[in-house]
Design an enzyme around this catalytic site. Structure first.
Site, short mmCIF file in Angstrom:
data_model
loop_
_atom_site.label_atom_id
_atom_site.label_comp_id
_atom_site.label_asym_id
_atom_site.label_seq_id
_atom_site.Cartn_x
_atom_site.Cartn_y
_atom_site.Cartn_z
N ASN A 13 0.88 -1.17 0.00
CA ASN A 13 0.00 0.00 0.00
C ASN A 13 0.92 1.21 0.00
O ASN A 13 1.48 1.57 1.03
CB ASN A 13 -0.90 -0.02 1.25
N TRP A 14 1.06 1.80 -1.16
CA TRP A 14 1.98 2.94 -1.28
C TRP A 14 1.44 4.20 -0.62
O TRP A 14 2.15 5.18 -0.48
CB TRP A 14 2.27 3.24 -2.76
N LYS A 15 0.17 4.19 -0.25
CA LYS A 15 -0.48 5.37 0.32
C LYS A 15 -0.26 6.57 -0.61
O LYS A 15 -0.26 6.41 -1.81
CB LYS A 15 -0.01 5.59 1.76
N HIS A 98 -9.54 1.07 4.56
CA HIS A 98 -8.30 1.26 5.30
C HIS A 98 -8.56 2.18 6.49
O HIS A 98 -9.35 3.11 6.41
CB HIS A 98 -7.22 1.86 4.39
N GLU A 100 -6.93 4.55 7.66
CA GLU A 100 -6.69 5.97 7.39
C GLU A 100 -7.90 6.60 6.70
O GLU A 100 -8.20 7.77 6.90
CB GLU A 100 -5.40 6.14 6.55
N GLU A 170 -5.48 -5.17 10.17
CA GLU A 170 -4.48 -4.13 10.45
C GLU A 170 -4.81 -3.41 11.74
O GLU A 170 -5.61 -2.45 11.74
CB GLU A 170 -4.46 -3.10 9.31
N GLY A 176 2.25 2.23 10.81
CA GLY A 176 3.17 3.35 10.70
C GLY A 176 3.81 3.75 12.01
O GLY A 176 4.42 4.82 12.11
N SER A 216 3.32 -2.22 10.27
CA SER A 216 4.77 -2.25 10.54
C SER A 216 5.39 -3.61 10.20
O SER A 216 6.34 -4.05 10.85
CB SER A 216 5.07 -1.86 11.98
N GLY A 238 5.01 1.28 4.71
CA GLY A 238 6.35 1.86 4.58
C GLY A 238 7.35 0.97 3.85
O GLY A 238 8.08 1.44 2.96
#
Ligand code: 13P
Length: 255
Positions: A13-15, A98, A100, A170, A176, A216, A238
Site C-alpha cells: 500500500n503505497w499510500k 483502510h 486511514e 491491520e 506506521g 509495521s 512503509g
C-alpha cells in the site's frame, strides 16, 4: 484449517507516495526481484500512478491495485473515482476500508460495505481492511470491533464472491508506528477472522480465504508473522516503498 488451501498475497500500500516517474522506477526495480515469487504480488498505488504501474508491470507477475473507490458508477461525487474507471485503467485490486480512510475521511462500516459491493460488481478483487484502535485492544474488545467491521462490510456479498475478497487485519496501533503486533497477536486475530468467515460462509470458504496481517511488517519480522497458520500474507505500507525491502517480504511469504 489448511494453509496450503489458500493463496498467500503480499500487497504494497503505497499510500500517498511516488510520482509517476518514481512509480515506474519502483515497479521496474521490483520485477526481477519478485519474478519467482511463491505468492501473489500486488502494488496498490495512488490513482494517477495506476496506468504507469500497469504498463511497467506488463508481462510480469506483479498486479496493480488502487486504494479506494466510490460506490456509485458515475454521478455528482466531486473528487471520487468509480470502480469501473479503476478497471479501465488496468487495476485488478482495490483496498477498501483502510483505517486511514476511516480516521481521516469519515469512512464507516456502511460506506465500506457499499464500496466493497461496487468493487466486486466492477470485477475487482477487494482487499478489505479491518482492525481495532489501541484503546479498543486495551479494553479487550478487538473481536467485537473487528467482527462488526467484517460483518457489515460483507453484507450482501455471496459465498461465490468471497473468492474475490482478501481480508487484511491491520491493528490501527501498529500502522506506521514501528510497533508490530506479535506473531501470536496477529495469529489470534487472523484465526478469529477465519472463524467468523466460517460462521458466515462455511468452513470451505473460510479455508480458502486469504487473511493478511498489516502494520509495521518489514523484512525482519515478516518471516515470523507469516509462519503463523492463519496469517496468509501481508499488507505493507512503509516497507513497500523500497524494492529490496518489499521483495524480502515477498520471499518470506514464498517459504
Ligand atoms: P505500515 O506498514 O507503514 O505500518 O502501514 C501498514 C498499512 O497501513 C498498510 O495498509
Amino acid at each position: 484449517m489448511n494453509k496450503a488451501k489458500r493463496a498467500a498475497v503480499i500487497a504494497g500500500n503505497w499510500k500517498m507516495n511516488k510520482s509517476r516517474a518514481e512509480a515506474k522506477a519502483l515497479v521496474e526495480e521490483l520485477r526481477p526481484l519478485v519474478e519467482n515469487a511463491g505468492c501473489g504480488v500486488v502494488v496498490c498505488t495512488p490513482y494517477l500512478d495506476i496506468e504507469t504501474a500497469v504498463k511497467a508491470a506488463e508481462g510480469s507477475n506483479i498486479k496493480v491495485g488502487a486504494q479506494n473507490c466510490h460506490w456509485a458508477d458515475h454521478g455528482a461525487f466531486t473528487g471520487e473515482i468509480p470502480a469501473e474507471m479503476l478497471r479501465e485503467a488496468g487495476a485488478e485490486y482495490v483496498i477498501i476500508g483502510h483505517s486511514e480512510r476511516r480516521q481521516y475521511f469519515g469512512e464507516t462500516d456502511e460506506t465500506v460495505n457499499k464500496r466493497t459491493r461496487a468493487a466486486l460488481d466492477a470485477g475487482l478483487r477487494v482487499i478489505l481492511c479491518c482492525g481495532e484502535l489501541l484503546g479498543e485492544r486495551q479494553q479487550n474488545i478487538m473481536e467485537e470491533v473487528v467482527g462488526r467491521q467484517i460483518k457489515v462490510a460483507l453484507l450482501g456479498v455471496s459465498k461465490e464472491e468471497m473468492k474475490n475478497i482478501i481480508i487484511a487485519y491491520e491493528p490501527v496501533w501498529a500502522i506506521g508506528t514501528g510497533v508490530t503486533a506479535t506473531a501470536d497477536q496477529a495469529e489470534e486475530a487472523c484465526a478469529f477472522i477465519r472463524g467468523l468467515i466460517a460462521k458466515l460462509y462455511g468452513k470451505e470458504t473460510a479455508e480458502a480465504t486469504t487473511v493478511q496481517y498489516g502494520g509495521s511488517m518489514n523484512a525482519k519480522n515478516a518471516g515470523e508473522l507469516l509462519s503463523k497458520e492463519d496469517v496468509d500474507g501481508g499488507l505493507i505500507g512503509g516497507a513497500s516503498l523500497k524494492a529490496p525491502d518489499f521483495a524480502a517480504i515477498v520471499a518470506a511469504a514464498g517459504k
